[in-house]
Every structure is written in C-alpha cells, then in structure tokens.
Write a protein that holds these residues in place. Structure first.
Motif, mmCIF file in Angstrom:
data_model
loop_
_atom_site.group_PDB
_atom_site.id
_atom_site.type_symbol
_atom_site.label_atom_id
_atom_site.label_comp_id
_atom_site.label_asym_id
_atom_site.label_seq_id
_atom_site.Cartn_x
_atom_site.Cartn_y
_atom_site.Cartn_z
ATOM 1 N N LEU A 102 -6.873 -4.068 6.799
ATOM 2 C CA LEU A 102 -7.358 -2.871 6.100
ATOM 3 C C LEU A 102 -7.811 -3.258 4.706
ATOM 4 O O LEU A 102 -7.059 -3.830 3.927
ATOM 5 C CB LEU A 102 -6.261 -1.805 6.027
ATOM 6 N N ASP A 103 -9.069 -2.963 4.401
ATOM 7 C CA ASP A 103 -9.665 -3.363 3.128
ATOM 8 C C ASP A 103 -9.867 -2.184 2.191
ATOM 9 O O ASP A 103 -9.708 -2.315 0.985
ATOM 10 C CB ASP A 103 -11.006 -4.059 3.398
ATOM 11 N N GLU A 104 -10.233 -1.023 2.753
ATOM 12 C CA GLU A 104 -10.569 0.126 1.915
ATOM 13 C C GLU A 104 -10.348 1.413 2.700
ATOM 14 O O GLU A 104 -10.554 1.458 3.905
ATOM 15 C CB GLU A 104 -12.037 0.012 1.500
ATOM 16 N N ALA B 12 -3.201 4.195 8.780
ATOM 17 C CA ALA B 12 -3.341 3.244 7.666
ATOM 18 C C ALA B 12 -2.231 2.196 7.705
ATOM 19 O O ALA B 12 -2.489 1.001 7.498
ATOM 20 C CB ALA B 12 -3.326 3.978 6.333
ATOM 21 N N ASP B 13 -1.002 2.628 7.995
ATOM 22 C CA ASP B 13 0.125 1.688 8.061
ATOM 23 C C ASP B 13 -0.091 0.635 9.151
ATOM 24 O O ASP B 13 0.248 -0.538 8.963
ATOM 25 C CB ASP B 13 1.435 2.436 8.316
ATOM 26 N N ASP C 130 -1.860 8.682 7.560
ATOM 27 C CA ASP C 130 -0.930 7.704 6.971
ATOM 28 C C ASP C 130 -0.458 6.690 8.011
ATOM 29 O O ASP C 130 -0.383 5.487 7.739
ATOM 30 C CB ASP C 130 0.288 8.415 6.363
ATOM 31 N N PHE D 198 -11.881 4.250 7.203
ATOM 32 C CA PHE D 198 -11.112 3.019 7.016
ATOM 33 C C PHE D 198 -12.020 1.821 7.239
ATOM 34 O O PHE D 198 -12.635 1.715 8.297
ATOM 35 C CB PHE D 198 -9.967 2.930 8.031
ATOM 36 N N VAL E 206 -11.923 -2.022 7.959
ATOM 37 C CA VAL E 206 -10.998 -3.060 8.413
ATOM 38 C C VAL E 206 -11.793 -4.346 8.588
ATOM 39 O O VAL E 206 -12.786 -4.382 9.315
ATOM 40 C CB VAL E 206 -10.316 -2.654 9.740
ATOM 41 N N ARG F 188 -3.023 -1.958 8.078
ATOM 42 C CA ARG F 188 -2.802 -2.888 6.957
ATOM 43 C C ARG F 188 -2.644 -4.336 7.414
ATOM 44 O O ARG F 188 -3.327 -5.217 6.906
ATOM 45 C CB ARG F 188 -1.601 -2.440 6.125
ATOM 46 N N PRO F 189 -1.766 -4.621 8.372
ATOM 47 C CA PRO F 189 -1.639 -6.029 8.784
ATOM 48 C C PRO F 189 -2.853 -6.544 9.562
ATOM 49 O O PRO F 189 -2.993 -7.751 9.751
ATOM 50 C CB PRO F 189 -0.381 -6.035 9.664
#
Length: 186
Positions: free
Chosen positions: A171-173, A163-164, A160, A117, A119, A167-168
């Motif tokens: 998270l870029d890739e 990742a959730d 998952d 991830f 970020v 995101r805020p």
C-alpha cells in the motif's frame, strides 16, 4: 486574590483542555446538516468546531437542492453526550442552517465511504492484492506493470480493514472521501 485551584491533569490554558472527570464515555456521532449553499457557510460551520476544540473525524459536503440552493454537510464527530448535544444546539442556532439531524440517535441509517488505494508490488504480492480486492469487491480503476489503483465503497470499518490487509502487500497511498450518510426508511 486567591489562586485558581485546578484539579490534577487540568491546564491553565483553556477550559477546553480540562480533562473529563465526569466519567462520560466518548461517543462517535454522524450529523447531517442542511445549509444554504453560499460562500462562507462551510467555513462558519467548521469554525464552530475548531473554535471550541471539537473534533471532526470526517466531513463531506455537496449541493443537494440546486433550485433551493441548499447543501448537505455530513460531519462525523466525537465527544461526550453533553458535548454532542452542545454541538447540535450550536449548529441549530446558526443562521444559514435549516436542519440538524443526529443520524446516530434518530434511528437506523446507511453510512458509506469511497476510497482509492494505490498498491505497488510485483509477483506474489501483486497476485495477493488482486485476490484480496476480489474478496472486498474492490474495483481496479487503474493498473500499470508495477501498481494497481483500487476503488472501494463501504463502511469506514470495511475501508480500514482493507487498508490493513493491503499495507504488507505494498500500500503506497490512500484517498478517502469521508462518510456520506442518510436515514433509512421514511
């Protein structure tokens, strides 16, 4: 000639597009397939799925027996119970296939996935990303003044969830390996 009478929601394009009127539930299964490690085998196995409209949610392949020149393909797929049985039977009939195991029904198994991830963030978001990574036991494998790359191993659900939460926080890739699975015990 009589016209073909199709049920509502059906398509004239392909039999694989017909809706499921039997009420069977869609299930997710993890299949472990032992095959010859030679050119074209993966394409043939994947061709079986794509040619019949079956879905692949995850796919991993690696050589597991160098001397015997064999590879293991781990496929996570979805379908009704009859479709899953069809997939297993068709895989089992293929010439380069030695074994097909449905790890979902054969007993307890261990499933893991690796994900990276990236970020991007500064200040409080950066600190919160580090705290969240600690909770999930993610490793920092790269860092700059503006970003982190975290490495996380776990179940697909854990990946998952991470990742959730990221995101805020910027998270870029995401890069995921897909599921690797093996039966537990003997």
């Amino acid at each position: 000639m009589n016209a073909v009478k199709l049920k509502k929601g059906a398509s004239r394009k392909s039999a694989y597009d017909l809706k499921n009127f039997s009420g069977d539930t869609i299930e997710t299964h993890t299949l472990a397939v032992l095959v010859d490690n030679e050119a074209g085998v993966l394409a043939r196995v994947i061709g079986l799925f794509s040619g019949r409209g079956y879905n692949i949610e995850s796919l991993t392949v690696a050589e597991v027996d160098h001397e015997g020149s064999r590879s293991r393909i781990t496929v996570v797929t979805t379908g009704t119970p009859s479709v899953i049985e069809q997939i297993k039977a068709q895989l089992d009939r293929m010439v380069p296939v030695y074994e097909v195991h449905d790890l979902t029904v054969e007993g307890p198994s261990v499933e893991r996935e690796l994900a990276l991830f990236k970020v991007v963030g500064k200040g409080d978001k950066r600190l919160e990303a580090i705290r969240t990574a600690d909770i999930f036991r993610a490793n920092v494998v790269d860092t700059t003044l503006e970003s982190f790359v975290f490495e996380l191993t776990g179940t697909p659900e854990k990946i998952d969830a991470f990742a959730d939460l990221m995101r805020p926080l910027g998270l870029d890739e995401v890069a995921r390996t897909g599921v690797a699975a093996i039966a537990r015990g003997l």
